[in-house]
Scaffold this motif. Structure first.
Motif, PDB file in Angstrom:
ATOM      1  N   SER A  41      39.853 -29.366 -39.996  1.00 50.98           N
ATOM      2  CA  SER A  41      38.498 -28.852 -40.177  1.00 50.98           C
ATOM      3  C   SER A  41      38.347 -27.546 -39.414  1.00 50.98           C
ATOM      4  O   SER A  41      39.144 -27.208 -38.528  1.00 50.98           O
ATOM      5  N   ARG A  42      37.282 -26.823 -39.763  1.00 50.99           N
ATOM      6  CA  ARG A  42      37.029 -25.544 -39.109  1.00 50.99           C
ATOM      7  C   ARG A  42      36.616 -25.717 -37.643  1.00 50.99           C
ATOM      8  O   ARG A  42      36.888 -24.839 -36.815  1.00 50.99           O
ATOM      9  N   ASP A  43      35.958 -26.829 -37.323  1.00 53.66           N
ATOM     10  CA  ASP A  43      35.573 -27.057 -35.933  1.00 53.66           C
ATOM     11  C   ASP A  43      36.801 -27.136 -35.037  1.00 53.66           C
ATOM     12  O   ASP A  43      36.848 -26.539 -33.953  1.00 53.66           O
ATOM     13  N   VAL A  44      37.800 -27.886 -35.487  1.00 51.23           N
ATOM     14  CA  VAL A  44      39.035 -28.003 -34.704  1.00 51.23           C
ATOM     15  C   VAL A  44      39.748 -26.656 -34.642  1.00 51.23           C
ATOM     16  O   VAL A  44      40.263 -26.251 -33.593  1.00 51.23           O
ATOM     17  N   ALA A  45      39.793 -25.936 -35.783  1.00 47.31           N
ATOM     18  CA  ALA A  45      40.454 -24.629 -35.799  1.00 47.31           C
ATOM     19  C   ALA A  45      39.774 -23.661 -34.838  1.00 47.31           C
ATOM     20  O   ALA A  45      40.445 -22.932 -34.094  1.00 47.31           O
ATOM     21  N   ALA A  46      38.444 -23.643 -34.819  1.00 51.45           N
ATOM     22  CA  ALA A  46      37.727 -22.746 -33.917  1.00 51.45           C
ATOM     23  C   ALA A  46      37.997 -23.107 -32.457  1.00 51.45           C
ATOM     24  O   ALA A  46      38.191 -22.220 -31.608  1.00 51.45           O
ATOM     25  N   ALA A  47      38.026 -24.413 -32.147  1.00 52.34           N
ATOM     26  CA  ALA A  47      38.290 -24.822 -30.767  1.00 52.34           C
ATOM     27  C   ALA A  47      39.704 -24.454 -30.335  1.00 52.34           C
ATOM     28  O   ALA A  47      39.934 -23.998 -29.212  1.00 52.34           O
ATOM     29  N   VAL A  48      40.688 -24.652 -31.235  1.00 55.44           N
ATOM     30  CA  VAL A  48      42.083 -24.326 -30.901  1.00 55.44           C
ATOM     31  C   VAL A  48      42.244 -22.823 -30.691  1.00 55.44           C
ATOM     32  O   VAL A  48      42.900 -22.373 -29.736  1.00 55.44           O
ATOM     33  N   LEU A  49      41.663 -22.014 -31.589  1.00 56.01           N
ATOM     34  CA  LEU A  49      41.786 -20.562 -31.458  1.00 56.01           C
ATOM     35  C   LEU A  49      41.024 -20.042 -30.246  1.00 56.01           C
ATOM     36  O   LEU A  49      41.398 -19.012 -29.670  1.00 56.01           O
ATOM     37  N   ALA A  50      39.956 -20.726 -29.857  1.00 57.36           N
ATOM     38  CA  ALA A  50      39.273 -20.326 -28.632  1.00 57.36           C
ATOM     39  C   ALA A  50      40.139 -20.613 -27.406  1.00 57.36           C
ATOM     40  O   ALA A  50      40.114 -19.861 -26.424  1.00 57.36           O
ATOM     41  N   GLN A  51      40.925 -21.686 -27.474  1.00 65.18           N
ATOM     42  CA  GLN A  51      41.814 -22.023 -26.364  1.00 65.18           C
ATOM     43  C   GLN A  51      43.072 -21.154 -26.377  1.00 65.18           C
ATOM     44  O   GLN A  51      43.532 -20.702 -25.316  1.00 65.18           O
ATOM     45  N   LEU A  52      43.639 -20.931 -27.567  1.00 64.02           N
ATOM     46  CA  LEU A  52      44.862 -20.129 -27.720  1.00 64.02           C
ATOM     47  C   LEU A  52      44.584 -19.022 -28.731  1.00 64.02           C
ATOM     48  O   LEU A  52      44.850 -19.180 -29.925  1.00 64.02           O
ATOM     49  N   PRO A  53      44.031 -17.906 -28.318  1.00 68.49           N
ATOM     50  CA  PRO A  53      43.720 -16.831 -29.274  1.00 68.49           C
ATOM     51  C   PRO A  53      44.994 -16.288 -29.911  1.00 68.49           C
ATOM     52  O   PRO A  53      46.066 -16.279 -29.301  1.00 68.49           O
ATOM     53  N   PRO A  54      44.907 -15.840 -31.170  1.00 67.64           N
ATOM     54  CA  PRO A  54      46.087 -15.276 -31.829  1.00 67.64           C
ATOM     55  C   PRO A  54      46.509 -13.983 -31.153  1.00 67.64           C
ATOM     56  O   PRO A  54      45.665 -13.213 -30.671  1.00 67.64           O
ATOM     57  N   PRO A  55      47.824 -13.731 -31.083  1.00 67.02           N
ATOM     58  CA  PRO A  55      48.284 -12.489 -30.447  1.00 67.02           C
ATOM     59  C   PRO A  55      47.857 -11.278 -31.264  1.00 67.02           C
ATOM     60  O   PRO A  55      47.707 -11.360 -32.486  1.00 67.02           O
ATOM     61  N   PRO A  56      47.637 -10.149 -30.615  1.00 64.45           N
ATOM     62  CA  PRO A  56      47.229  -8.946 -31.358  1.00 64.45           C
ATOM     63  C   PRO A  56      48.331  -8.473 -32.291  1.00 64.45           C
ATOM     64  O   PRO A  56      49.516  -8.506 -31.954  1.00 64.45           O
ATOM     65  N   VAL A  57      47.932  -8.068 -33.491  1.00 63.19           N
ATOM     66  CA  VAL A  57      48.879  -7.587 -34.492  1.00 63.19           C
ATOM     67  C   VAL A  57      49.038  -6.084 -34.318  1.00 63.19           C
ATOM     68  O   VAL A  57      48.038  -5.344 -34.303  1.00 63.19           O
ATOM     69  N   ASP A  90      42.307 -48.678 -42.467  1.00 62.35           N
ATOM     70  CA  ASP A  90      42.958 -48.674 -43.766  1.00 62.35           C
ATOM     71  C   ASP A  90      43.339 -47.249 -44.139  1.00 62.35           C
ATOM     72  O   ASP A  90      43.189 -46.299 -43.373  1.00 62.35           O
ATOM     73  N   ASP A  91      43.885 -47.106 -45.381  1.00 64.16           N
ATOM     74  CA  ASP A  91      44.352 -45.801 -45.843  1.00 64.16           C
ATOM     75  C   ASP A  91      43.208 -44.806 -45.964  1.00 64.16           C
ATOM     76  O   ASP A  91      43.386 -43.613 -45.696  1.00 64.16           O
ATOM     77  N   GLU A  92      42.034 -45.295 -46.378  1.00 61.93           N
ATOM     78  CA  GLU A  92      40.899 -44.385 -46.503  1.00 61.93           C
ATOM     79  C   GLU A  92      40.490 -43.828 -45.145  1.00 61.93           C
ATOM     80  O   GLU A  92      40.180 -42.636 -45.015  1.00 61.93           O
ATOM     81  N   LEU A  93      40.494 -44.668 -44.111  1.00 61.65           N
ATOM     82  CA  LEU A  93      40.150 -44.190 -42.777  1.00 61.65           C
ATOM     83  C   LEU A  93      41.187 -43.191 -42.281  1.00 61.65           C
ATOM     84  O   LEU A  93      40.849 -42.170 -41.671  1.00 61.65           O
ATOM     85  N   VAL A  94      42.474 -43.461 -42.544  1.00 66.40           N
ATOM     86  CA  VAL A  94      43.529 -42.526 -42.129  1.00 66.40           C
ATOM     87  C   VAL A  94      43.354 -41.188 -42.828  1.00 66.40           C
ATOM     88  O   VAL A  94      43.470 -40.118 -42.219  1.00 66.40           O
ATOM     89  N   SER A  95      43.044 -41.230 -44.138  1.00 69.62           N
ATOM     90  CA  SER A  95      42.815 -39.984 -44.868  1.00 69.62           C
ATOM     91  C   SER A  95      41.590 -39.255 -44.339  1.00 69.62           C
ATOM     92  O   SER A  95      41.570 -38.018 -44.253  1.00 69.62           O
ATOM     93  N   THR A  96      40.553 -40.011 -43.977  1.00 71.91           N
ATOM     94  CA  THR A  96      39.349 -39.385 -43.419  1.00 71.91           C
ATOM     95  C   THR A  96      39.653 -38.707 -42.088  1.00 71.91           C
ATOM     96  O   THR A  96      39.215 -37.576 -41.834  1.00 71.91           O
ATOM     97  N   GLU A  97      40.412 -39.380 -41.242  1.00 75.46           N
ATOM     98  CA  GLU A  97      40.774 -38.768 -39.960  1.00 75.46           C
ATOM     99  C   GLU A  97      41.611 -37.512 -40.185  1.00 75.46           C
ATOM    100  O   GLU A  97      41.443 -36.505 -39.487  1.00 75.46           O
ATOM    101  N   ALA A  98      42.526 -37.549 -41.167  1.00 80.60           N
ATOM    102  CA  ALA A  98      43.339 -36.358 -41.457  1.00 80.60           C
ATOM    103  C   ALA A  98      42.459 -35.196 -41.902  1.00 80.60           C
ATOM    104  O   ALA A  98      42.661 -34.044 -41.493  1.00 80.60           O
TER     105      ALA A  98
END
Length: 724
Positions: free
Chosen positions: A91-107, A78-86
């Motif tokens: 979340s920070r866990d996903v952000a940390a995993a993505v940045l560990a895989q693709l680190p930001p380029p040096p500024v 339902d809509d609540e489950l879709v919102s929960t998945e979104a």
């Protein structure tokens, strides 16, 4: 207050005139906003948005302890489950995993003027080095990534759009796809951990239940041995033998009684059939093959005899042979029937003996069970507890096997519909939309500047506002006249006799002539204003020129002894300021004829301002001024006094008090409204006969109707008549 269509139309016209008046301000403001906005837009760095589309499968809501059959009948997400998945994806866990895989380029570090001076050797300008906490930096990077990550659920579906914004299009697409893969991995790891936790709990619980079952079985067996109960062992539990024997004996007794009853019924039926001579019944009841064959042969012979009798008649010789055969067969059937009855009687005797034996055994077993009833009841309770513990143990064991099997079938809660690809066009800045918005802002800023400039204008910008504010008649509206020099402006009524400005001055002279002196008496007219540079001197010269060309004898008096400019206007500024003038007439009493001059272009006379007075008018000078004006009115039909401004000066009040009519000049958009009202109050206080107000230097768009003006063709035609 209710607004009518006329009021709305008036407001619209006033607004349009305000835009025409300040069109340069509008253009400059709009252009400035466009230039500034365009410069800012050029400095904006492009940002690209990559989108990955996923669908929520709903498997994340499965219960690890539920049976497999129930797992397949889950309701769609339902809509609540879709919102929960979104929310879980963002979340920070996903952000940390993505940045560990693709680190930001040096500024690259920002190098400013201070840094350049530091590199040149000026150490005191160098920035103090501050250590950067890696944890804090990682949190900042995660926050920046989450700010560029948006999860958008599509309405009435289970589809999510995962958008990632980045300055590099290829990196934006890689980040969007990495968000999906890392979340799937994290979700699978979370589900696996949950199932492992449940499996561990089930293993512990199953071991405890198995021990409980074994303890119950051991307790029941110990009780059985201690009480000397006769039980049989099946598996790991004991069952009372006496009860099993009673049950078996009862079953055997029932079977024996059934066999005895069946044999008795078969014997009775067979006797009855034999007594009636029914061969068919003998076939159905008997199980002896010889008896059945004899009965079938008898039925066949009887059938053959009936056919022969019907064919040859009852006295035919063949019938007698058949009767003999039938009689022999019937005798054989009776013999076989007796043999069958003898067999049945033997079965009855055997069954009756077996029934009697089983009844005796059953009675003995019941007597034996009566002596074991109390211990057996307690043993039965212990046995039931053991059976219950075994059932619970087997149930948990089955669940544990299902959970272990289900761990190999886990799937992520989302599935990819379409992967992100590198976008071709940046999503920001959208130059087309920003350009349209910038144009709208520029137009709004220009309009706002115009409206604010018009609202906070010190002077009058609308004829209707002037009429509403000033409690005097508006005698004339003199348009603004363009000219490169003061002489060109002064000669406007001569060079352009049919212009709007000339017509306005002509109308003003006519009004004063009709309203004030209908009997042809001379008129002394004072013209004043709130401040300098408002056009009162030019208006005085124009009125004098128009009146003189109309045949009147006109005299113009320059009463501004501080900065009188009339002589310079009329002599083109070549003779310098005269030594004698109006101030000399009042202070020294020189003859009037010594100060009067004549303008050669227009033919009217004028009196210059004279030398500057350093004192206020004395009573003697006021009486002398009154006498001079009376004397001049006897020589001229129209005497025009060009008075000094009223703000800060009092000379104009003296002249206005002695004049027959006073005209107050208000310069368009220049004279402040408060100044106008203050000057009018001063004139009324001194008893000046105010005729009205004249608006000067009025723009063409200041009112709906400025007046009529002739075209070039009309002016040429009128000029021919003037020449003639």
């Amino acid at each position: 207050m209710s607004w009518t269509a006329l009021d709305v139309g008036l407001v619209i016209r006033q607004t349009m005139r305000a835009f025409l008046r300040h069109r340069m301000l509008f253009a400059l403001t709009a252009l400035g906003v466009l230039v500034a906005g365009g410069a800012v837009m050029l400095t904006l760095k492009p940002r690209y948005t990559a989108t990955t589309t996923v669908v929520v499968s709903g498997r994340a809501q499965q219960d690890p302890l539920a049976p497999n059959g129930q797992q397949q009948n889950l309701a769609p997400p339902d809509d609540e489950l879709v919102s929960t998945e979104a929310a879980m994806i963002h979340s920070r866990d996903v952000a940390a995993a993505v940045l560990a895989q693709l680190p930001p380029p040096p500024v690259p570090p920002h190098v400013g003027m201070r840094d350049r001076l530091c590199h040149m050797g000026l150490g005191f300008l160098c920035h103090a080095s501050t250590p950067v906490d890696p944890e804090v930096q990682r949190e900042h990077e995660e926050d920046a990534f989450l700010n560029n990550l948006t999860i958008t659920p599509e309405p009435r579906t289970q589809i999510l759009d995962i958008n990632v914004v980045d300055g590099n299009p290829q990196r934006a697409a890689a980040l969007a796809n990495a968000v999906v893969t890392n979340y799937q991995r994290i979700a699978l790891a979370r589900q696996t951990a949950d199932i492992n936790h449940v499996a561990t709990w089930l293993d512990n619980r199953t071991a405890a239940l198995r021990q409980r079952w074994l303890d119950a079985v051991e307790k029941a067996n110990a009780f059985d041995n201690a009480n000397g109960l006769t039980n049989t062992t099946e598996g790991s539990t004991s069952t009372p033998l006496i009860e099993r024997q009673i049950a078996d004996t009862s079953a055997n007794l029932s079977q024996a009684e059934g066999r005895l009853a069946a044999a008795q019924a078969r014997a009775d039926a067979l006797r009855d059939a034999a007594a009636r001579g029914d061969a068919r019944a003998a076939v159905a009841l008997s199980q002896e093959p010889i008896l059945v064959a004899t009965a079938n042969a008898l039925m066949q012979l009887q059938s053959t005899r009936q056919e022969e009798a019907a064919t040859y008649g009852p006295q035919h010789p063949r019938l007698r042979a058949l009767d003999q055969q039938i009689a022999a067969t019937r005798a054989s059937l009776e013999a076989e029937t007796q043999a069958a009855l003898s067999t049945i009687r033997e079965d009855q005797i055997s069954a009756r003996a077996e029934v009697q034996r089983l009844n005796e055994n059953l009675e003995l077993l019941r007597q034996k069970a009566g002596g074991q009833s109390a211990p057996q009841a307690e043993y039965r309770t212990l046995d039931q507890e053991a059976q219950s513990a075994r059932a619970v143990y087997e149930t948990f064991l089955e669940h544990a096997k299902e959970v272990v099997d289900r761990a190999a079938l886990l799937q992520p809660p989302i599935a990819v519909v379409s992967h992100a690809s590198a976008p071709d066009m940046p999503s920001f800045p959208n130059r087309k939309k920003i350009g349209l918005g910038l144009m709208a802002v520029a137009l709004a800023a220009g309009a706002g500047a115009v409206l604010l400039r018009d609202y906070f204008a010190a002077g009058f910008t609308e004829i209707e506002r002037l009429r509403a504010a000033v409690p005097l008649p508006l005698l004339a509206v003199v348009p603004k006249v363009g000219g490169r020099s003061e002489q060109t402006v002064r000669r406007h009524v001569i060079d352009h006799p049919y212009s709007r400005a000339t017509e306005a001055v002509r109308s003003l002279v006519m009004q004063l002539s009709m309203r004030v002196h209908e009997g042809g008496q001379p008129l002394c007219l004072a013209i004043t204003s709130a401040g300098p540079e408002e056009g009162k001197s030019t208006l005085a010269l124009w009125m004098a020129t128009v009146a003189r060309r109309g045949g009147q004898k006109v005299l113009v008096i320059d009463a501004d002894h501080r900065r009188g400019m009339l002589d310079q206007y009329l002599t083109d500024g070549t003779t310098g300021r005269p030594s004698l003038g109006m101030s000399d007439l009042v202070t020294t009493g020189v003859p009037v004829a010594d100060v009067i001059r004549t303008d050669p272009d227009t033919g009217f006379d004028y009196i210059p301002a004279g030398r500057t007075m350093q004192h206020a008018f004395s009573p003697v000078e006021i009486r002398r001024l009154r006498a001079i004006l009376a004397e001049l009115k006897r020589s001229y039909e129209l005497v025009i006094i060009d008075c000094p401004p009223l703000l800060g000066l009092s000379d104009a009040l003296v002249h206005a008090n002695m004049a027959d009519q006073v005209i107050f000049v208000c310069r368009w958009k220049s004279t402040a409204q408060r100044a106008v009202m203050a000057c009018l109050e001063r004139l009324e206080a001194c008893g000046a006969p105010l005729a009205g107000v004249v608006a000067t230097m009025v723009e063409d768009n200041a009112m709906d109707v400025m007046g009529y003006s002739y075209g070039n063709r009309d002016i040429k035609i009128l000029s021919r008549f003037d020449d003639k």
